[in-house]
Write a protein that holds these residues in place. Structure first.
Motif, PDB file in Angstrom:
ATOM      1  N   GLU A  33       0.851  -1.195   0.000  1.00 19.38           N
ATOM      2  CA  GLU A  33       0.000   0.000   0.000  1.00 19.38           C
ATOM      3  C   GLU A  33       0.888   1.247   0.000  1.00 19.38           C
ATOM      4  O   GLU A  33       1.064   1.910   1.026  1.00 19.38           O
ATOM      5  CB  GLU A  33      -0.924  -0.011   1.219  1.00 19.38           C
ATOM      6  CG  GLU A  33      -1.903  -1.175   1.192  1.00 19.38           C
ATOM      7  CD  GLU A  33      -2.642  -1.352   2.507  1.00 19.38           C
ATOM      8  OE1 GLU A  33      -2.140  -0.833   3.539  1.00 19.38           O
ATOM      9  OE2 GLU A  33      -3.696  -1.996   2.521  1.00 19.38           O
ATOM     10  N   LEU A  69       2.373   5.079  -0.628  1.00 14.74           N
ATOM     11  CA  LEU A  69       1.782   6.367  -0.280  1.00 14.74           C
ATOM     12  C   LEU A  69       0.898   6.899  -1.395  1.00 14.74           C
ATOM     13  O   LEU A  69      -0.169   7.468  -1.141  1.00 14.74           O
ATOM     14  CB  LEU A  69       2.898   7.374   0.032  1.00 14.74           C
ATOM     15  CG  LEU A  69       2.454   8.785   0.401  1.00 14.74           C
ATOM     16  CD1 LEU A  69       1.630   8.784   1.685  1.00 14.74           C
ATOM     17  CD2 LEU A  69       3.663   9.705   0.543  1.00 14.74           C
ATOM     18  N   THR A  70       1.324   6.744  -2.637  1.00 11.23           N
ATOM     19  CA  THR A  70       0.533   7.207  -3.773  1.00 11.23           C
ATOM     20  C   THR A  70       0.295   6.064  -4.748  1.00 11.23           C
ATOM     21  O   THR A  70       1.170   5.224  -4.967  1.00 11.23           O
ATOM     22  CB  THR A  70       1.238   8.361  -4.513  1.00 11.23           C
ATOM     23  OG1 THR A  70       2.605   8.021  -4.733  1.00 11.23           O
ATOM     24  CG2 THR A  70       1.171   9.640  -3.721  1.00 11.23           C
ATOM     25  N   ASP A  71      -0.869   6.054  -5.323  1.00  8.73           N
ATOM     26  CA  ASP A  71      -1.219   5.105  -6.381  1.00  8.73           C
ATOM     27  C   ASP A  71      -1.514   5.936  -7.626  1.00  8.73           C
ATOM     28  O   ASP A  71      -2.514   6.648  -7.694  1.00  8.73           O
ATOM     29  CB  ASP A  71      -2.437   4.280  -5.965  1.00  8.73           C
ATOM     30  CG  ASP A  71      -2.877   3.280  -7.027  1.00  8.73           C
ATOM     31  OD1 ASP A  71      -2.388   3.359  -8.173  1.00  8.73           O
ATOM     32  OD2 ASP A  71      -3.722   2.424  -6.727  1.00  8.73           O
ATOM     33  N   LYS A 113      -4.393   8.554  -6.208  1.00  5.63           N
ATOM     34  CA  LYS A 113      -4.789   8.107  -4.879  1.00  5.63           C
ATOM     35  C   LYS A 113      -3.686   8.421  -3.879  1.00  5.63           C
ATOM     36  O   LYS A 113      -2.505   8.203  -4.152  1.00  5.63           O
ATOM     37  CB  LYS A 113      -5.077   6.603  -4.873  1.00  5.63           C
ATOM     38  CG  LYS A 113      -6.289   6.185  -5.696  1.00  5.63           C
ATOM     39  CD  LYS A 113      -6.525   4.682  -5.557  1.00  5.63           C
ATOM     40  CE  LYS A 113      -7.721   4.220  -6.351  1.00  5.63           C
ATOM     41  NZ  LYS A 113      -7.948   2.753  -6.193  1.00  5.63           N
ATOM     42  N   ARG A 127      -2.608   7.700   0.151  1.00 12.56           N
ATOM     43  CA  ARG A 127      -2.902   6.921   1.356  1.00 12.56           C
ATOM     44  C   ARG A 127      -3.228   7.876   2.504  1.00 12.56           C
ATOM     45  O   ARG A 127      -2.509   8.836   2.762  1.00 12.56           O
ATOM     46  CB  ARG A 127      -1.700   6.042   1.721  1.00 12.56           C
ATOM     47  CG  ARG A 127      -2.033   4.924   2.717  1.00 12.56           C
ATOM     48  CD  ARG A 127      -0.821   4.073   3.041  1.00 12.56           C
ATOM     49  NE  ARG A 127       0.205   4.858   3.712  1.00 12.56           N
ATOM     50  CZ  ARG A 127       1.478   4.894   3.343  1.00 12.56           C
ATOM     51  NH1 ARG A 127       1.893   4.203   2.290  1.00 12.56           N
ATOM     52  NH2 ARG A 127       2.344   5.630   4.008  1.00 12.56           N
ATOM     53  N   ARG A 128      -4.306   7.584   3.214  1.00  9.80           N
ATOM     54  CA  ARG A 128      -4.799   8.512   4.230  1.00  9.80           C
ATOM     55  C   ARG A 128      -4.092   8.362   5.568  1.00  9.80           C
ATOM     56  O   ARG A 128      -4.040   9.308   6.353  1.00  9.80           O
ATOM     57  CB  ARG A 128      -6.304   8.295   4.438  1.00  9.80           C
ATOM     58  CG  ARG A 128      -7.161   8.570   3.226  1.00  9.80           C
ATOM     59  CD  ARG A 128      -8.640   8.529   3.582  1.00  9.80           C
ATOM     60  NE  ARG A 128      -9.074   7.222   4.051  1.00  9.80           N
ATOM     61  CZ  ARG A 128      -9.515   6.956   5.265  1.00  9.80           C
ATOM     62  NH1 ARG A 128      -9.560   7.926   6.181  1.00  9.80           N
ATOM     63  NH2 ARG A 128      -9.906   5.746   5.609  1.00  9.80           N
ATOM     64  N   ASP A 129      -3.565   7.206   5.846  1.00  2.00           N
ATOM     65  CA  ASP A 129      -2.955   6.933   7.156  1.00  2.00           C
ATOM     66  C   ASP A 129      -3.894   7.312   8.295  1.00  2.00           C
ATOM     67  O   ASP A 129      -3.475   7.847   9.338  1.00  2.00           O
ATOM     68  CB  ASP A 129      -1.627   7.681   7.296  1.00  2.00           C
ATOM     69  CG  ASP A 129      -0.565   7.156   6.340  1.00  2.00           C
ATOM     70  OD1 ASP A 129      -0.616   5.960   6.008  1.00  2.00           O
ATOM     71  OD2 ASP A 129       0.305   7.939   5.917  1.00  2.00           O
ATOM     72  N   LYS A 133      -8.272   2.637   2.626  1.00  2.00           N
ATOM     73  CA  LYS A 133      -7.102   3.346   3.159  1.00  2.00           C
ATOM     74  C   LYS A 133      -6.658   4.511   2.280  1.00  2.00           C
ATOM     75  O   LYS A 133      -5.705   5.207   2.619  1.00  2.00           O
ATOM     76  CB  LYS A 133      -5.944   2.370   3.336  1.00  2.00           C
ATOM     77  CG  LYS A 133      -6.221   1.286   4.372  1.00  2.00           C
ATOM     78  CD  LYS A 133      -5.012   0.393   4.582  1.00  2.00           C
ATOM     79  CE  LYS A 133      -5.305  -0.653   5.646  1.00  2.00           C
ATOM     80  NZ  LYS A 133      -4.140  -1.541   5.910  1.00  2.00           N
ATOM     81  N   TYR A 134      -7.342   4.734   1.174  1.00  2.00           N
ATOM     82  CA  TYR A 134      -6.904   5.756   0.219  1.00  2.00           C
ATOM     83  C   TYR A 134      -7.955   6.850   0.023  1.00  2.00           C
ATOM     84  O   TYR A 134      -9.166   6.619   0.162  1.00  2.00           O
ATOM     85  CB  TYR A 134      -6.587   5.121  -1.132  1.00  2.00           C
ATOM     86  CG  TYR A 134      -5.251   4.409  -1.170  1.00  2.00           C
ATOM     87  CD1 TYR A 134      -4.099   5.089  -1.535  1.00  2.00           C
ATOM     88  CD2 TYR A 134      -5.156   3.077  -0.821  1.00  2.00           C
ATOM     89  CE1 TYR A 134      -2.873   4.450  -1.570  1.00  2.00           C
ATOM     90  CE2 TYR A 134      -3.932   2.411  -0.842  1.00  2.00           C
ATOM     91  CZ  TYR A 134      -2.797   3.111  -1.221  1.00  2.00           C
ATOM     92  OH  TYR A 134      -1.581   2.475  -1.238  1.00  2.00           O
TER      93      TYR A 134
END
Length: 647
Positions: free
Chosen positions: A541, A543-545, A595, A597-599, A623-624
């Motif tokens: 997962e 940080l960015t997708d 996308k 990741r929201r953490d 999570k995103y």
């Protein structure tokens, strides 16, 4: 149309944000030096550009001084005996920070006049007109520096061409210092001369590794003119390296098409915008270089170009000021630093940077001499990172604390040995195969269902039992006779399994081939898929997708209190000249999806800078945070403000 911009006047030597770097290297035969200097027009041009920081020569690399001097050599064709002084005082009155430029290593006139100040190269070597910093020239340079900072209200000094090559002159033979020691000695002396009169001055030494000047400078500049000795690969890699040193960093590009000092070269708005936006996207400040005419007549086309670029980018200032890059991957590059390194080590650096950018990953570039950045979750050892026992222990502790590692090529090995220094990599033994006729098979997602050539040669290894095999080597059907060596490209695969090329052991993956340098040299896209698969094994997962973005769009993430900022760059450097790459225009992108990741964070507002009231479409997907940008061209800055993080 550009709007006039007046820099805010500041009384303290804080660091500015928008720079203009003016070369003024004026040959002896030039006439009417400074004849066209019109101070009101000059300051109006700086305001038109919207700068708050100017660098301009007090003494150029031709050896001529442009201020009232008792130490230096005034230009014989001068009309105005103190153009530097007039510009300094007017800039300070206008609230513009100004640094005086002095060239340390090159001074043509002083080289001609003082044969005992010259670098004397070893027999058979020609350095050109370089000055020896171990000679009495060093005393002269320090006295001239002190003359400038004592007599003029400069806010800083920029020292160029800090060279100390191997020299056989009598001074060097007597002092018996290494080039690095000689260089360190001269910058310490010059810095002390500045600090004596201006303790808070901005000081930078160009052409010198950042690591070697941290005691004597207080900010850094990333000089990178794409076609002037660098490339479009250089800036994003070097930016991710220099920002580790906890100093303000200026990304220095130029208006020149070919090289520094190119009077007749002018890039277009999109090309220069790409460079400057890249600086902002990596958390850097911006400065643009030009070359002033000997008469100091202004070039309106250059002024308009810089003004247009800065006017386009300045609305994003609030989201760039004080923003800190957000990363979770560090690529460790072999060598002590990036400025003085071998071509093959740099190939692995460029290869790592290129692949990780194309995969949309958020990363830093470091060397084994540097600490692993806080927040790093995954460390990549790029191709030939050989480790001392002490360096290996740092990485082993990183693994023990939950970090993941990918090592390629000879990385993780002891110096001059084929023995792993990191048992966690799971390498029992490694075998280098011949350079021809090797192929790789893998079942990782995206990797083709066929043997793919390893152009940089083959290597396999024996992993510890229980490792998860990710790629294997396949031999050619036969060994090529020596006399037909050049025909190796016709060798078909099918010679049988050669052994393991890549495997996962715990939180570590080892790849026996120099994957990153191979990608830099040959751009085998399946090798990018191979690294993508390895990354997702360890960092499922990220940080960015960015898989829904066009491949050419580069993505970086920075942070401010309570806010995440996503920078999207949509430009394509294209080979136009025989050895020239050109950015011709910004590339429009429609319905761009990224996308983040929201953490665990909750989005409150998502907007496209600078229109804070105009919300962007977004959804929360597990999570995103999924963000859609309906349309942008060239450069877009997305702001995400979080509910549960204090501003």
């Amino acid at each position: 149309m550009s709007q006039p911009y007046i820099a805010e006047k500041k009384s303290s030597p804080d660091f500015p944000e928008w720079g203009l770097f003016c070369d003024f290297h004026t040959m002896r035969d030039c006439k009417n030096i400074g004849a066209a200097l019109d101070i009101p027009l000059f300051i109006a041009a700086l305001r038109r550009c919207g700068i708050d920081f100017l660098t301009i020569p007090a003494r150029c690399n031709q050896g001529f001084s442009y201020y009232k001097t008792t130490m230096g050599i005034p230009h014989p064709g001068t009309v105005d005996d103190d153009p530097f002084g007039k510009i300094v005082s007017s800039c300070r009155e206008a609230g513009i920070f100004i640094s005086g430029y002095v060239n340390i290593g090159i001074s043509v006139e002083e080289w001609l006049q003082h044969s005992d100040w010259r670098v004397v190269p070893p027999e058979g070597v020609d350095y050109g007109p370089l000055m020896c910093v171990n000679s009495k020239y060093a005393d002269h340079l320090c006295a001239m520096t002190e003359e400038i900072v004592q007599n003029y209200d400069v806010t800083g000094m920029f020292f160029d061409c800090v060279f100390a090559p191997e020299c056989t002159c009598s001074y060097c033979r007597e002092k018996n210092l290494s080039p690095q020691e000689s260089r360190k000695q001269i910058i310490s002396r010059v810095s002390a001369a500045v600090r004596k009169h201006r303790p808070d001055a901005m000081i930078y030494f160009n052409s010198m590794p950042a690591e070697d000047q941290l005691d004597d400078s207080n900010y850094l500049e990333l000089e990178c003119l794409p076609n002037g000795g660098w490339s479009y690969d250089s800036f994003p890699m070097l930016a991710r390296y220099l920002r580790n040193f906890d100093r303000p960093v200026f990304g220095m590009s130029g208006r020149f098409h070919r090289s520094w000092g190119d009077f007749g070269g002018l890039r277009n708005v999109s090309s220069l915008t790409y460079d400057c936006a890249s600086a902002l996207a990596h958390g850097l400040r911006v400065t643009v270089g030009t070359h002033l005419h000997p008469t100091l007549a202004l070039n309106k086309a250059v002024i308009n170009l810089i003004a247009d670029v800065y006017d386009h980018l300045r609305p994003h200032s609030a989201l760039c000021r004080g923003a800190v890059p957000k990363t979770e991957i560090s690529a460790m590059i072999p060598g002590k630093n990036l400025k003085e390194n071998t071509p093959e080590n740099m190939a692995s650096a460029y290869g790592a940077s290129r692949i990780l950018q194309e995969l949309g990953m958020q990363f830093n570039i470091i060397t084994p001499e540097m600490p692993i950045p806080s927040g790093c979750r995954l460390l990549i050892l790029a191709d030939n990172v050989r480790l001392t026992e002490e360096q290996a222990q740092v990485i082993r502790k990183f693994i023990a604390d939950g970090g993941a590692v990918i090592a390629t090529g000879c990385s993780g090995m002891l110096p001059d040995e084929e023995k792993s220094a990191i048992p966690e990599l799971g390498v029992l033994s490694r075998k280098t195969l011949s350079e021809k006729g090797h192929f790789i098979r893998s079942n990782l997602p995206g990797f083709p269902d066929m043997p793919i050539a390893s152009y940089s040669g083959g290597a396999v290894y024996t992993p510890v039992p229980g490792s998860k095999i990710l790629a294997r080597g396949e031999a050619a059907v036969f060994e090529l006779p020596q006399q037909l060596d050049s025909q190796h490209i016709y060798l078909p695969p099918g010679g049988g399994d050669e052994g393991v090329v890549m495997a996962k052991t715990g939180q570590c993956i080892y790849c026996a081939i120099p994957l990153l340098a191979d990608y830099f040299h040959f751009a085998q896209l399946p090798f990018r898929d191979l690294l993508r698969g390895a990354l997702l094994e360890l960092l499922p997962e990220p940080l960015t997708d960015t898989t829904k973005l066009p491949q050419w769009v580069k993505t970086t993430v920075t942070e401010q209190p309570g806010r995440s900022i996503i920078h999207l760059l949509s430009y394509i450097p294209e080979r136009r000249g025989e050895c020239f790459d050109v950015v011709d225009c910004a590339i429009p992108v429609h319905n761009a999806v990224v996308k983040l990741r929201r953490d665990g964070n909750i989005p409150e507002r998502v907007y496209l800078s600078p229109e804070r009231e105009k919300m962007l479409p977004f959804t929360v997907e597990d999570k995103y945070l999924r963000i859609t940008v309906p349309e942008f061209s060239g450069y877009a800055v997305i702001a995400v403000e979080w509910k549960n993080i204090s501003k």
